[in-house]
Design a protein around this motif. Structure first.
Motif, PDB file in Angstrom:
ATOM      1  N   LYS A  92       0.484   5.906  -0.720  1.00 52.61           N
ATOM      2  CA  LYS A  92      -0.387   7.028  -1.050  1.00 52.61           C
ATOM      3  C   LYS A  92       0.417   8.082  -1.808  1.00 52.61           C
ATOM      4  CE  LYS A  92       0.120   9.389   3.437  1.00 52.61           C
ATOM      5  NZ  LYS A  92      -0.621   9.927   4.621  1.00 52.61           N
ATOM      6  N   LEU A  96      -4.292  10.267  -2.742  1.00 51.12           N
ATOM      7  CA  LEU A  96      -4.760   9.129  -3.525  1.00 51.12           C
ATOM      8  C   LEU A  96      -4.148   7.880  -2.900  1.00 51.12           C
ATOM      9  CD1 LEU A  96      -4.023  10.630  -7.054  1.00 51.12           C
ATOM     10  CD2 LEU A  96      -6.298  10.346  -6.043  1.00 51.12           C
ATOM     11  N   TYR A  97      -4.934   6.820  -2.721  1.00 50.13           N
ATOM     12  CA  TYR A  97      -4.460   5.614  -2.049  1.00 50.13           C
ATOM     13  C   TYR A  97      -4.428   4.446  -3.050  1.00 50.13           C
ATOM     14  CZ  TYR A  97      -5.354   8.337   2.143  1.00 50.13           C
ATOM     15  OH  TYR A  97      -5.342   9.330   3.100  1.00 50.13           O
ATOM     16  N   TYR A  98      -3.327   3.672  -2.987  1.00 49.60           N
ATOM     17  CA  TYR A  98      -3.118   2.583  -3.940  1.00 49.60           C
ATOM     18  C   TYR A  98      -2.839   1.280  -3.193  1.00 49.60           C
ATOM     19  CZ  TYR A  98      -2.550   6.407  -7.245  1.00 49.60           C
ATOM     20  OH  TYR A  98      -2.753   7.524  -8.006  1.00 49.60           O
ATOM     21  N   GLU A  99      -3.215   0.161  -3.815  1.00 46.96           N
ATOM     22  CA  GLU A  99      -2.957  -1.162  -3.259  1.00 46.96           C
ATOM     23  C   GLU A  99      -2.474  -2.094  -4.359  1.00 46.96           C
ATOM     24  OE1 GLU A  99      -6.466  -2.626  -1.404  1.00 46.96           O
ATOM     25  OE2 GLU A  99      -6.364  -1.213   0.277  1.00 46.96           O
ATOM     26  N   GLN A 113       0.827  -1.195   0.000  1.00 51.86           N
ATOM     27  CA  GLN A 113       0.000   0.000   0.000  1.00 51.86           C
ATOM     28  C   GLN A 113       0.869   1.255   0.000  1.00 51.86           C
ATOM     29  OE1 GLN A 113      -1.994  -1.243   3.676  1.00 51.86           O
ATOM     30  NE2 GLN A 113      -3.916  -1.415   2.539  1.00 51.86           N
ATOM     31  N   ALA A 167      -6.228   4.660  -8.483  1.00 50.25           N
ATOM     32  CA  ALA A 167      -6.265   4.664  -7.016  1.00 50.25           C
ATOM     33  C   ALA A 167      -7.478   3.871  -6.536  1.00 50.25           C
ATOM     34  CB  ALA A 167      -6.325   6.094  -6.500  1.00 50.25           C
ATOM     35  N   THR A 168      -7.310   3.163  -5.412  1.00 49.04           N
ATOM     36  CA  THR A 168      -8.425   2.392  -4.853  1.00 49.04           C
ATOM     37  C   THR A 168      -9.353   3.272  -4.029  1.00 49.04           C
ATOM     38  OG1 THR A 168      -7.016   1.772  -2.981  1.00 49.04           O
ATOM     39  CG2 THR A 168      -7.138   0.227  -4.820  1.00 49.04           C
ATOM     40  N   SER A 169      -8.823   4.391  -3.526  1.00 45.95           N
ATOM     41  CA  SER A 169      -9.646   5.336  -2.777  1.00 45.95           C
ATOM     42  C   SER A 169      -8.909   6.671  -2.716  1.00 45.95           C
ATOM     43  CB  SER A 169      -9.935   4.824  -1.355  1.00 45.95           C
ATOM     44  OG  SER A 169      -8.731   4.676  -0.624  1.00 45.95           O
ATOM     45  N   SER A 170      -9.565   7.675  -2.198  1.00 47.00           N
ATOM     46  CA  SER A 170      -8.943   8.995  -2.082  1.00 47.00           C
ATOM     47  C   SER A 170      -9.664   9.810  -1.024  1.00 47.00           C
ATOM     48  CB  SER A 170      -8.984   9.726  -3.430  1.00 47.00           C
ATOM     49  OG  SER A 170     -10.320   9.997  -3.806  1.00 47.00           O
ATOM     50  N   ASP A 171      -9.013  10.879  -0.587  1.00 46.68           N
ATOM     51  CA  ASP A 171      -9.659  11.872   0.257  1.00 46.68           C
ATOM     52  C   ASP A 171      -9.295  13.244  -0.292  1.00 46.68           C
ATOM     53  OD1 ASP A 171      -7.061  12.448   1.209  1.00 46.68           O
ATOM     54  OD2 ASP A 171      -7.296  11.136   2.952  1.00 46.68           O
ATOM     55  N   LYS A 194      -2.636  14.329  -4.026  1.00 51.39           N
ATOM     56  CA  LYS A 194      -3.495  14.705  -5.152  1.00 51.39           C
ATOM     57  C   LYS A 194      -2.901  15.866  -5.941  1.00 51.39           C
ATOM     58  CE  LYS A 194      -8.271  13.317  -4.375  1.00 51.39           C
ATOM     59  NZ  LYS A 194      -9.649  13.794  -4.095  1.00 51.39           N
TER      60      LYS A 194
END
Length: 207
Positions: free
Chosen positions: A138, A180-183, A136, A172-176, A141
């Motif tokens: 990040k 950006l978050y990656y797996e 994982q 990215a699998t998710s973000s805020d 952005k």
């Protein structure tokens, strides 16, 4: 990489940033800096309509309007620039000349910055049962546009690295609001494995 004097375009191809992991315990070594030299850059332009054009010159330097380097490329309408250096901004213009040596005014100036993307951060490796793990990381952005993709490298000994996967920055699998978050799921068959994540763009990669 190819640049056009009209409708300036960039064709990306390289990059780095660091991340490592182990099966039984997590190991995160120090980041490795990107190479000082950028990949070759080519420049292309439209031919002048005059029939007596004998050739073209490419003028460039690291200060706007001050061209410390001049390449005489003859009658061709493209040129490969000498090695550029990471982190530097270059200013370029093109002129034409005829057989008597008269030279035209230079074209409109344009610039290019040989910058590598910032590194990935917060890298970690979580193990599950049966050797299944998940790498994982990040990425800010605000820096998404500076990276074309991520390359994931794996190693058993920190000496030999193999590219294990590539991710587009848009995957990215998710973000805020900031990250950006990656797996990257990984089936590990060795007692200990190391990983690093490398953001890439046209000029290089950040380890």
């Amino acid at each position: 990489m190819r640049l056009e004097t009209r409708n300036l375009s960039f064709n990306p191809h390289r990059g780095y940033a660091l991340a490592l992991a182990v099966l039984s315990s997590l190991i995160l070594p120090d980041a490795v800096h990107a190479a000082d030299a950028a990949p070759p850059v080519s420049l292309a332009w439209n031919a002048n309509p005059e029939s007596d054009v004998a050739g073209y010159k490419v003028h460039f330097g690291t200060q706007s309007g001050v061209y410390t380097e001049v390449l005489d490329v003859g009658r061709v309408t493209q040129a490969t620039l000498p090695q550029l250096f990471m982190g530097s901004t270059y200013y370029l213009a093109v002129s034409a000349y005829n057989s008597t040596g008269l030279e035209s005014p230079r074209s409109a100036e344009f610039s290019l910055t040989a910058a590598v993307p910032p590194p990935a951060v917060g890298t970690s490796f979580a193990m599950a049962s049966g050797g299944q793990g998940k790498l994982q990381w990040k990425y800010p952005k605000s820096a998404e546009a500076s990276a074309e993709r991520f390359a994931v490298y794996a190693s058993e000994d920190l000496a030999t690295w193999t590219e294990a996967a590539r991710f587009a920055t848009g995957a990215a699998t998710s973000s805020d609001s900031q990250w950006l978050y990656y797996e990257y799921p990984y089936q590990a068959s060795k007692q200990k494995m190391f990983f690093k994540v490398a953001p890439r763009n046209a000029f290089g990669e950040t380890e």
